[in-house]
Design an enzyme around this catalytic site. Sequence first.
Site, PDB file in Angstrom:
ATOM      1  N   ASN A 251     -33.531 -70.652   2.645  1.00  0.00           N
ATOM      2  CA  ASN A 251     -32.202 -70.473   2.414  1.00  0.00           C
ATOM      3  C   ASN A 251     -32.106 -68.858   2.671  1.00  0.00           C
ATOM      4  O   ASN A 251     -32.601 -68.111   1.976  1.00  0.00           O
ATOM      5  CB  ASN A 251     -31.444 -70.853   0.912  1.00  0.00           C
ATOM      6  CG  ASN A 251     -31.481 -72.260   0.972  1.00  0.00           C
ATOM      7  OD1 ASN A 251     -31.775 -73.038   2.070  1.00  0.00           O
ATOM      8  ND2 ASN A 251     -31.216 -72.756  -0.224  1.00  0.00           N
TER       9      ASN A 251
ATOM     10  N   GLU B 126     -34.649 -73.915  -4.218  1.00  0.00           N
ATOM     11  CA  GLU B 126     -34.595 -72.559  -4.487  1.00  0.00           C
ATOM     12  C   GLU B 126     -35.089 -72.270  -6.010  1.00  0.00           C
ATOM     13  O   GLU B 126     -34.432 -72.090  -6.937  1.00  0.00           O
ATOM     14  CB  GLU B 126     -33.141 -71.759  -4.506  1.00  0.00           C
ATOM     15  CG  GLU B 126     -32.366 -71.842  -3.025  1.00  0.00           C
ATOM     16  CD  GLU B 126     -31.333 -70.946  -3.118  1.00  0.00           C
ATOM     17  OE1 GLU B 126     -30.505 -70.939  -4.308  1.00  0.00           O
ATOM     18  OE2 GLU B 126     -30.582 -70.891  -1.972  1.00  0.00           O
TER      19      GLU B 126
ATOM     20  N   ARG C 161     -27.877 -82.697   4.797  1.00  0.00           N
ATOM     21  CA  ARG C 161     -28.924 -82.507   3.671  1.00  0.00           C
ATOM     22  C   ARG C 161     -28.010 -82.499   2.341  1.00  0.00           C
ATOM     23  O   ARG C 161     -27.095 -81.735   2.356  1.00  0.00           O
ATOM     24  CB  ARG C 161     -29.408 -80.946   3.993  1.00  0.00           C
ATOM     25  CG  ARG C 161     -30.162 -80.240   2.658  1.00  0.00           C
ATOM     26  CD  ARG C 161     -30.446 -79.075   2.620  1.00  0.00           C
ATOM     27  NE  ARG C 161     -31.398 -78.959   1.437  1.00  0.00           N
ATOM     28  CZ  ARG C 161     -31.192 -77.669   0.629  1.00  0.00           C
ATOM     29  NH1 ARG C 161     -30.102 -76.815   0.968  1.00  0.00           N
ATOM     30  NH2 ARG C 161     -31.814 -77.674  -0.363  1.00  0.00           N
TER      31      ARG C 161
ATOM     32  N   GLU D 277     -30.012 -73.633   4.292  1.00  0.00           N
ATOM     33  CA  GLU D 277     -28.749 -73.065   3.944  1.00  0.00           C
ATOM     34  C   GLU D 277     -28.577 -71.831   4.740  1.00  0.00           C
ATOM     35  O   GLU D 277     -29.418 -70.823   4.661  1.00  0.00           O
ATOM     36  CB  GLU D 277     -28.723 -72.807   2.343  1.00  0.00           C
ATOM     37  CG  GLU D 277     -28.462 -73.972   1.663  1.00  0.00           C
ATOM     38  CD  GLU D 277     -28.372 -73.968   0.042  1.00  0.00           C
ATOM     39  OE1 GLU D 277     -27.704 -72.693  -0.011  1.00  0.00           O
ATOM     40  OE2 GLU D 277     -28.773 -74.747  -0.554  1.00  0.00           O
TER      41      GLU D 277
ATOM     42  N   HIS E 173     -31.819 -79.965  -7.055  1.00  0.00           N
ATOM     43  CA  HIS E 173     -30.834 -78.881  -6.838  1.00  0.00           C
ATOM     44  C   HIS E 173     -30.318 -78.567  -8.218  1.00  0.00           C
ATOM     45  O   HIS E 173     -29.152 -78.657  -8.415  1.00  0.00           O
ATOM     46  CB  HIS E 173     -29.740 -79.274  -5.618  1.00  0.00           C
ATOM     47  CG  HIS E 173     -29.010 -78.066  -4.794  1.00  0.00           C
ATOM     48  ND1 HIS E 173     -29.161 -77.905  -3.648  1.00  0.00           N
ATOM     49  CD2 HIS E 173     -28.677 -77.018  -5.439  1.00  0.00           C
ATOM     50  CE1 HIS E 173     -28.718 -76.845  -3.233  1.00  0.00           C
ATOM     51  NE2 HIS E 173     -28.234 -76.391  -4.532  1.00  0.00           N
TER      52      HIS E 173
ATOM     53  N   TYR F 153     -28.935 -65.734   2.695  1.00  0.00           N
ATOM     54  CA  TYR F 153     -27.611 -65.122   2.575  1.00  0.00           C
ATOM     55  C   TYR F 153     -27.207 -63.700   2.762  1.00  0.00           C
ATOM     56  O   TYR F 153     -26.685 -63.474   3.755  1.00  0.00           O
ATOM     57  CB  TYR F 153     -27.081 -65.675   1.359  1.00  0.00           C
ATOM     58  CG  TYR F 153     -26.757 -67.122   1.187  1.00  0.00           C
ATOM     59  CD1 TYR F 153     -25.560 -67.664   1.660  1.00  0.00           C
ATOM     60  CD2 TYR F 153     -27.764 -68.002   0.693  1.00  0.00           C
ATOM     61  CE1 TYR F 153     -25.313 -68.896   1.731  1.00  0.00           C
ATOM     62  CE2 TYR F 153     -27.466 -69.211   0.715  1.00  0.00           C
ATOM     63  CZ  TYR F 153     -26.357 -69.678   0.891  1.00  0.00           C
ATOM     64  OH  TYR F 153     -26.011 -71.170   1.072  1.00  0.00           O
TER      65      TYR F 153
HETATM   66  C1  FCB Z   1     -27.634 -71.222  -2.953  1.00  0.00           C
HETATM   67  C2  FCB Z   1     -27.329 -72.425  -3.383  1.00  0.00           C
HETATM   68  C3  FCB Z   1     -26.167 -73.390  -3.124  1.00  0.00           C
HETATM   69  C4  FCB Z   1     -24.998 -72.405  -3.008  1.00  0.00           C
HETATM   70  C5  FCB Z   1     -25.234 -71.226  -2.093  1.00  0.00           C
HETATM   71  C6  FCB Z   1     -24.059 -70.417  -2.015  1.00  0.00           C
HETATM   72  O1  FCB Z   1     -28.187 -70.261  -3.651  1.00  0.00           O
HETATM   73  O2  FCB Z   1     -28.441 -73.377  -3.241  1.00  0.00           O
HETATM   74  O3  FCB Z   1     -25.992 -74.507  -3.915  1.00  0.00           O
HETATM   75  O4  FCB Z   1     -24.620 -72.103  -4.282  1.00  0.00           O
HETATM   76  O5  FCB Z   1     -26.122 -70.407  -2.719  1.00  0.00           O
END
Ligand code: FCB
Length: 461
Positions: free
Chosen positions: A299, A166, A77, A361, A121, A301
């Site tokens: 995505n 995002e 990607r 992600e 992006h 985290y």
């Molecule tokens: C996300 C972004 C990516 C990267 C990660 C850590 O929010 O999409 O570009 O910076 O965080």
Amino acid sequence: MTDHAFPEDFVWGVATSCYQIEGAAQEDGRGESIWDRFAATPGKVIDGSSGAVACDHYHRYVEDVALMKSLNVPAYRFSIAWPRVVPAGRGAVNQKGLDFYSRLVDTLLEAGIKPFATLYHWDLPQVLEDEGGWSKRETAKAFVDYAEAVVRHLGDRVTDWITHNEPWCASMLGYEMGVHAPGVVDKARAIVASHHLLLSHGWAMPVIREHCPGARAGITLNLQPMEPASDSAADHDAWRHSDGHFNRWFLDPVHGRGYPEDMVRDYIAGGFLPAEGMTMVQPGDLEAIAAPADFLGVNYYNRMIIRSEKIPEAQNDPVIRSLAPKEEWTEMGWEVYPNGLYQTLMRVYLHYGPRKMYVTENGCSYSTGPDADGQVPDARRVAYFRDHLRAAHRAIADGAPLAGYFAWSLMDNYEWERGYGQRFGIVHVDYETQARTPKASAEFLAKVFADNAVPVDETPA
Ligand code: FCB
């Protein structure tokens, strides 16, 4: 013990984005983007750095694709730079910009790697920002023309398309908090921007399908599970609001539910919307945004614990991002919370019912570098991937239509306002020499990709 096997056609991959890796910011006719301008503005990026060189991927893509192949990477990607393809934001197409992506795609296909292209992006052409950026409806129109130019050119070879990465970050970090480009602090403008970002997604979807028969297209949202810090009514209300701002504001319209009414009320009450509400929404907009998608990109985290009162430990931020002890945070200050991936996938599946989901992600920042033997023993990243993949596997077992997973990121890169200090790569990059060194996590994922399974035994750290 048997390893956790994934569905047969599960898509495994790694992810990057153009501004974070390409460099060559002034080459072959590329125009200025809002990130070039933002990074050049003193005080905006922690180490004063920019993506002008980054990983020099623009010149090293052949080596980088070979590296991916050596790591058994089945899918990649990446994102396409609007200012490379349409340097003036609208109008003339820069053939050299398109040629770069064409060569990249051909190289990927020759290596047997499936391209997944993201159209936006975050690198808006600066000229469009000068006219108001995403707070102008015309920017959504310009995006569709740019998208059409790209898909016309690559649609014979790229079949998997992500419109936006995002939109919460592009609108809220960019226009409300000002910590991302274009660095605007104006919540009213950010809300308008969020609508135009979503609108441009919706408008681009049929255009992608028209120029790429057999295309599979969708949008990527950054989603965060949230919990109220206590049972108090105030914490619950703060939680509702944060979840609305971050998650529902994007999930709801994309799935045909329009903008959440409680949030429209909150924004009117806060003076961020006129009393009449979402006046920028024109007839047909909500239908466009709800264009049927083949998948939702997620995505993930970390999670957030939400409380109503400001507390000193959180630097007066009413939101606590983490409950875990600091030793368990990644270097971004993000809590490691694999169960949040399970919660997020299950929530989307149960409440929104997308056809398919991809984790587009997921990853972590640890600065482990090469040791005396030239090895990069990033054991914490290995554990991070292993535990998040187990959570993803559990969501699939419980019915979530998760069809793929992309690790963030192929290599260390430019982490936006955090500069080069944050390293998310499974491949280490020495920014002086541009040497790439696969980390232990790259070897771990290479085996996962080859086995289509995640080990359930304790992977040696
Ligand atoms: C996300 C972004 C990516 C990267 C990660 C850590 O929010 O999409 O570009 O910076 O965080």
